[in-house]
Design a protein around this motif. Structure first.
Motif, PDB file in Angstrom:
ATOM      1  N   GLY A  76       0.797  -1.225   0.000  1.00 17.20           N
ATOM      2  CA  GLY A  76       0.000   0.000   0.000  1.00 17.20           C
ATOM      3  C   GLY A  76       0.827   1.273   0.000  1.00 17.20           C
TER       4      GLY A  76
ATOM      5  N   LEU B 179       1.212   3.648   3.456  1.00 17.50           N
ATOM      6  CA  LEU B 179       1.630   2.784   4.549  1.00 17.50           C
ATOM      7  C   LEU B 179       3.109   2.428   4.430  1.00 17.50           C
ATOM      8  CD1 LEU B 179      -1.456   0.413   4.938  1.00 17.50           C
ATOM      9  CD2 LEU B 179      -0.729   2.251   6.455  1.00 17.50           C
TER      10      LEU B 179
ATOM     11  N   ASN C 272      -5.372   0.278   6.522  1.00 18.36           N
ATOM     12  CA  ASN C 272      -5.502  -0.852   5.601  1.00 18.36           C
ATOM     13  C   ASN C 272      -6.955  -1.302   5.492  1.00 18.36           C
ATOM     14  OD1 ASN C 272      -4.915  -2.981   3.907  1.00 18.36           O
ATOM     15  ND2 ASN C 272      -3.893  -4.216   5.447  1.00 18.36           N
TER      16      ASN C 272
ATOM     17  N   THR D  22      -9.150  -0.728   2.179  1.00 18.96           N
ATOM     18  CA  THR D  22      -9.579  -1.963   1.495  1.00 18.96           C
ATOM     19  C   THR D  22     -11.087  -1.983   1.299  1.00 18.96           C
ATOM     20  OG1 THR D  22      -7.730  -3.267   2.332  1.00 18.96           O
ATOM     21  CG2 THR D  22      -9.712  -4.476   1.714  1.00 18.96           C
TER      22      THR D  22
ATOM     23  N   ASP E 195      -7.723 -10.169   1.152  1.00 21.78           N
ATOM     24  CA  ASP E 195      -6.914  -8.963   1.346  1.00 21.78           C
ATOM     25  C   ASP E 195      -6.158  -9.011   2.670  1.00 21.78           C
ATOM     26  OD1 ASP E 195      -6.387  -6.096   2.242  1.00 21.78           O
ATOM     27  OD2 ASP E 195      -7.075  -5.761   0.199  1.00 21.78           O
ATOM     28  N   SER E 196      -6.843  -9.390   3.738  1.00 21.08           N
ATOM     29  CA  SER E 196      -6.194  -9.424   5.050  1.00 21.08           C
ATOM     30  C   SER E 196      -5.099 -10.482   5.103  1.00 21.08           C
ATOM     31  CB  SER E 196      -7.229  -9.684   6.150  1.00 21.08           C
ATOM     32  OG  SER E 196      -7.915 -10.909   5.938  1.00 21.08           O
TER      33      SER E 196
ATOM     34  N   SER F 235      -1.745  -9.333   3.621  1.00 23.74           N
ATOM     35  CA  SER F 235      -0.856  -8.524   4.465  1.00 23.74           C
ATOM     36  C   SER F 235       0.042  -9.411   5.320  1.00 23.74           C
ATOM     37  CB  SER F 235      -1.675  -7.595   5.364  1.00 23.74           C
ATOM     38  OG  SER F 235      -2.256  -6.552   4.610  1.00 23.74           O
TER      39      SER F 235
ATOM     40  N   PRO G  26       2.053  -3.439   4.486  1.00 25.47           N
ATOM     41  CA  PRO G  26       0.739  -4.037   4.235  1.00 25.47           C
ATOM     42  C   PRO G  26       0.357  -4.095   2.758  1.00 25.47           C
ATOM     43  CG  PRO G  26       0.621  -2.603   6.129  1.00 25.47           C
ATOM     44  CD  PRO G  26       1.994  -2.413   5.552  1.00 25.47           C
TER      45      PRO G  26
ATOM     46  N   THR H  95      -2.402  -4.473  -0.015  1.00 25.78           N
ATOM     47  CA  THR H  95      -3.813  -4.080  -0.022  1.00 25.78           C
ATOM     48  C   THR H  95      -4.367  -4.001  -1.439  1.00 25.78           C
ATOM     49  OG1 THR H  95      -5.366  -2.416   0.830  1.00 25.78           O
ATOM     50  CG2 THR H  95      -3.299  -1.603  -0.095  1.00 25.78           C
TER      51      THR H  95
END
Length: 446
Positions: free
Chosen positions: A95, A98, A268, A272, A302-303, A306, A316, A318
């Motif tokens: 990202g 971030l 994040n 997202t 997505d999670s 990371s 992260p 994303t």
């Protein structure tokens, strides 16, 4: 010969049928060719990250070659998860914003090692996964006011923009005024400005790959002026060993790191959610009842990305809003995301080119992306000062304190205080109160 041709044709049909059944191409009214072209479109619009992210991460002390490979692998794995599990046409990568927070705040200002910063990314990813597997995600998403959600995105953009201006030398430090404008007689400042303007003009004209080609164009200009040393274009990928499983999770279990982990998590998560919902509507993934198909799976993919990204050495990972370009080109299924992932893997062989991209070229891209991220401020209710003021505090304090975490904390505290003192305590959720207690403790004791 005829039998061989027939067998090849039959194999092609079989493969097409398998892809059709797995990705539900017919159901989504798309074809393999359309999905592949959409994947190429998405990749080109977000490929700038393979040049920008390694430069930012290298500033934190990470080996540039390893950061480049980690960026490609982290992005590819994220795309594969999104495509195979959620069947969404969304590309993922480290990202923007971030990664700058990782380098310039956590490592640069707070003094933590990049290994501990990666540990914080890993922990925030695990928390995001837990939330995605439970109703906590919906509870937390609904408990944070809309004005603060938009402000977080805009604040990250302004933070990113300041870093781009500082890197280019367009904005420099001043003992008298803290900040002042640099000199455009400096080639870096001038070329960064040219890169930014090129991207803005080409994007307005809907030129394919505006950011990527502007960066490459300015790099070529720098090479012609003797500012860039040619190092080749293609080679075997550098080693991933310096960053692979290098995160220091134990070091991240520190009271002072709570706000950092929360910053990674909140930015994040909200980024997202906003990206996925926007892409869902453009890709016709919303049914007649307004329900978004496989949204839960997309959030889980997505999670998880990371967590996996932290393992290889990424900030992260994303979902990218640039995926909308692929959707506009006809992408409707996970085959688009798989295509993006394969192209990221292929990009690993262009490490020499990535090493040639100068800081002023990436600075121009940072400034442009920052401008786009600021657009969220348009959605804030400017008539209610108890919403507007906390949003402005969030946006302004991120760059001025050089910390996304501080901006979020000050914005949340301002929101809760104004609502309480103006008789609107019912608009402050229990989770927001709990977060405010944590932030007060951070400022009081750390």
């Amino acid at each position: 010969m005829e039998s061989v041709k027939q067998e090849q044709h039959a194999n092609q049909l079989a493969r097409g049928g398998l892809l059709d059944r797995f990705f539900k191409l017919t159901e989504h009214r798309t074809t393999i060719k359309t999905e592949l072209l959409a994947g190429l479109t998405t990749f080109v619009t977000m490929a700038y990250i393979i040049f920008v992210n390694p430069n930012i991460m290298a500033t934190a002390g990470i080996d540039h070659g390893a950061a480049f490979v980690a960026t490609c692998i982290g992005a590819a794995l994220g795309c594969f998860l999104m495509g195979l599990y959620a069947n969404w046409p969304v590309g993922l990568a480290p990202g923007m914003g971030l990664n700058a927070f990782f380098t310039y705040t956590v490592v640069g200002e707070m003094g933590y090692s990049w290994q501990i910063a990666l540990g914080a990314v890993f922990i925030s990813g695990v928390l995001f996964m837990i939330m995605s597997l439970s109703k906590i995600r919906e509870w937390l998403l609904n408990s944070i006011p809309m004005s603060l959600r938009f402000a977080m995105g805009a604040g990250v953009g302004l933070f990113l923009g300041l870093i781009g201006l500082k890197t280019a030398g367009i904005v420099v430090d001043s003992p008298a005024t803290l900040l002042t404008m640099g000199s455009f007689s400096n080639p870096s400042a001038l070329l960064a400005a040219v890169c930014f303007l090129m991207i803005a003009v080409l994007s307005h004209r809907n030129v394919f790959g505006a950011i990527l080609f502007s960066m490459l164009g300015v790099t070529a200009t720098g090479w012609a002026l003797g500012l860039v040393e040619y190092g080749g274009l293609v080679s075997m990928p550098p080693s991933l060993a310096p960053t692979f499983l290098a995160m220091d999770i134990a070091g991240a279990f520190n009271v002072a790191m709570i706000s950092v982990i929360l910053a990674f998590l909140f930015v994040n998560m909200f980024d997202t959610a906003g990206t996925l919902m926007g892409v869902a509507h453009r890709a016709n993934l919303v049914d007649e009842d307004g329900k978004i198909q496989n949204l839960s799976k997309a959030l889980k993919a997505d999670s998880t990305s990371s967590v996996v990204g932290a393992m290889v050495g990424c900030p992260p990972v994303t979902s990218y809003v640039e995926s909308a370009a692929g959707v506009a080109a006809g992408g409707r299924t996970g085959l688009t995301a798989i295509t993006v992932g394969l192209l990221f893997l292929a990009a690993m062989f262009f490490a020499p080119l990535a090493g040639m991209i100068p800081a002023y070229a990436t600075a121009g891209a940072l400034i442009y992306v920052a401008m786009l991220m600021m657009s969220g401020m348009a959605h804030i209710d400017w008539k209610d000062h108890t919403d507007t003021i906390p949003a402005i505090v969030t946006v302004v304090m991120m760059p001025l304190t050089f910390s996304i975490a501080n901006g979020i904390a000050l914005g949340f505290l301002t929101y809760a205080t104004l609502k309480l003192l103006t008789g609107q305590s019912d608009k402050v959720s229990l989770s927001l109160y709990a977060l405010c207690v944590i932030f007060i403790a951070k400022f009081a004791f750390l």
